[in-house]
Design a protein around this motif. Structure first.
Motif, PDB file in Angstrom:
ATOM      1  N   SER A  45       0.869  -1.132   0.025  1.00  0.00           N
ATOM      2  CA  SER A  45       0.101  -0.125  -0.107  1.00  0.00           C
ATOM      3  C   SER A  45       0.854   1.230  -0.064  1.00  0.00           C
ATOM      4  O   SER A  45       0.296   2.211  -0.135  1.00  0.00           O
ATOM      5  N   ARG A  46       2.350   1.157   0.139  1.00  0.00           N
ATOM      6  CA  ARG A  46       3.056   2.465  -0.063  1.00  0.00           C
ATOM      7  C   ARG A  46       3.188   2.679  -1.319  1.00  0.00           C
ATOM      8  O   ARG A  46       2.967   1.881  -2.141  1.00  0.00           O
ATOM      9  N   SER A  47       3.596   3.900  -1.728  1.00  0.00           N
ATOM     10  CA  SER A  47       4.044   4.359  -3.253  1.00  0.00           C
ATOM     11  C   SER A  47       5.300   3.700  -3.428  1.00  0.00           C
ATOM     12  O   SER A  47       6.164   3.368  -2.736  1.00  0.00           O
ATOM     13  N   LEU A  48       5.278   3.162  -4.694  1.00  0.00           N
ATOM     14  CA  LEU A  48       6.372   2.668  -5.567  1.00  0.00           C
ATOM     15  C   LEU A  48       7.155   3.494  -6.425  1.00  0.00           C
ATOM     16  O   LEU A  48       6.570   4.291  -7.022  1.00  0.00           O
ATOM     17  N   ALA A  49       8.541   3.427  -6.364  1.00  0.00           N
ATOM     18  CA  ALA A  49       9.437   3.946  -7.487  1.00  0.00           C
ATOM     19  C   ALA A  49       9.081   3.361  -8.728  1.00  0.00           C
ATOM     20  O   ALA A  49       8.620   2.455  -8.725  1.00  0.00           O
ATOM     21  N   ARG A  50       9.432   4.212  -9.914  1.00  0.00           N
ATOM     22  CA  ARG A  50       9.158   3.674 -11.133  1.00  0.00           C
ATOM     23  C   ARG A  50       9.596   2.512 -11.425  1.00  0.00           C
ATOM     24  O   ARG A  50       9.110   1.413 -12.140  1.00  0.00           O
ATOM     25  N   SER A  51      10.837   2.293 -11.085  1.00  0.00           N
ATOM     26  CA  SER A  51      11.718   1.071 -11.430  1.00  0.00           C
ATOM     27  C   SER A  51      11.033  -0.181 -10.744  1.00  0.00           C
ATOM     28  O   SER A  51      10.961  -1.428 -11.096  1.00  0.00           O
ATOM     29  N   ASP A  52      10.306  -0.067  -9.356  1.00  0.00           N
ATOM     30  CA  ASP A  52       9.803  -1.155  -8.659  1.00  0.00           C
ATOM     31  C   ASP A  52       8.474  -1.422  -9.210  1.00  0.00           C
ATOM     32  O   ASP A  52       7.940  -2.460  -9.331  1.00  0.00           O
ATOM     33  N   ALA A  53       7.934  -0.362  -9.805  1.00  0.00           N
ATOM     34  CA  ALA A  53       6.685  -0.507 -10.362  1.00  0.00           C
ATOM     35  C   ALA A  53       6.573  -1.208 -11.476  1.00  0.00           C
ATOM     36  O   ALA A  53       5.728  -2.052 -11.838  1.00  0.00           O
ATOM     37  N   VAL A  54       7.565  -1.145 -12.347  1.00  0.00           N
ATOM     38  CA  VAL A  54       7.665  -2.125 -13.637  1.00  0.00           C
ATOM     39  C   VAL A  54       7.593  -3.367 -13.115  1.00  0.00           C
ATOM     40  O   VAL A  54       6.964  -4.355 -13.612  1.00  0.00           O
ATOM     41  N   SER A  55       8.286  -3.856 -12.106  1.00  0.00           N
ATOM     42  CA  SER A  55       8.587  -5.193 -11.595  1.00  0.00           C
ATOM     43  C   SER A  55       7.180  -5.607 -10.914  1.00  0.00           C
ATOM     44  O   SER A  55       6.763  -6.812 -11.293  1.00  0.00           O
ATOM     45  N   PHE A  56       6.642  -4.757 -10.400  1.00  0.00           N
ATOM     46  CA  PHE A  56       5.335  -5.095  -9.812  1.00  0.00           C
ATOM     47  C   PHE A  56       4.146  -5.274 -10.673  1.00  0.00           C
ATOM     48  O   PHE A  56       3.481  -6.393 -10.512  1.00  0.00           O
TER      49      PHE A  56
END
Length: 197
Positions: A45-56
């Motif tokens: 539920s926390r905000s993700l950095a862009r690089s983490d968001a791609v993996s997510f």
């Protein structure tokens, strides 16, 4: 729900939380259902950095595709039902897993009212893979949008594709994966060009 937890014991996918055991316990207040899972960290539920968001995004799409190939719809995708385990993101809650089709039971119809990532057709009990597509877009919006940073491509394009009111006009998971890879590759190429690589 015990049957859903027991079924989850047999899932084999790196982005589905492993269920080790499930059962029921009799208490004074009634029957309590329990499930034992592999250890997981805090929810997403926390905000993700862009690089983490791609993996997510890649990993959640892969997990949903695994379920959809088995004619199952997750139905409760939201930041609170995705957990990090080590370096991987995993779907964690199989309590509302449904077989695709029409289901107008009270339990299913309530999902549309209690889960804010549910699609409009949830109110009619229409369960299709498009349900998870809508929820995927809403989940991305929740974990990536902050007051100071609006949703950027490729995630904005994905969200807009996911939230078509007509479920038959939403993209498939494989189309979303292709869009993610295409837009991510384009941005990486642009960044390399701008850096003079």
């Amino acid at each position: 729900r015990i049957n859903r937890f027991l079924e989850a014991k047999y899932f084999e996918h790196p982005n589905l939380l492993r269920y080790l055991e499930a059962g029921t316990i009799q208490r004074d207040e009634g029957t309590v259902t329990y499930a034992v899972t592999e250890d997981a960290d805090a929810c997403a539920s926390r905000s993700l950095a862009r690089s983490d968001a791609v993996s997510f995004a890649r990993e959640i799409l892969s997990a949903l595709e695994y379920l959809h190939r088995r004619d199952l719809v997750y139905c409760v995708l939201s930041p609170s039902t995705v957990v990090p385990v080590g370096t991987e993101w995993k779907l964690s809650d199989f309590s509302e897993l449904r077989v695709a089709g029409a289901d107008t039971s009270e339990e299913t119809l309530l999902l549309g009212l209690t889960t804010d990532t549910s699609p409009p057709e949830a109110a009619e009990g229409l369960i299709t893979p498009a349900w998870d597509v809508w929820s995927f877009g809403q989940t991305l919006r929740k974990v990536l949008t902050t007051p100071r940073a609006p949703l950027e491509d490729p995630f904005r394009a994905i969200l807009l594709a996911c939230v078509h009111v007509n479920p038959s006009l939403r993209p498939t998971l494989s189309q979303l994966s292709a869009l993610l890879e295409e837009r991510t590759s384009d941005q990486e190429a642009d960044m390399s060009t701008a850096a003079g690589v």
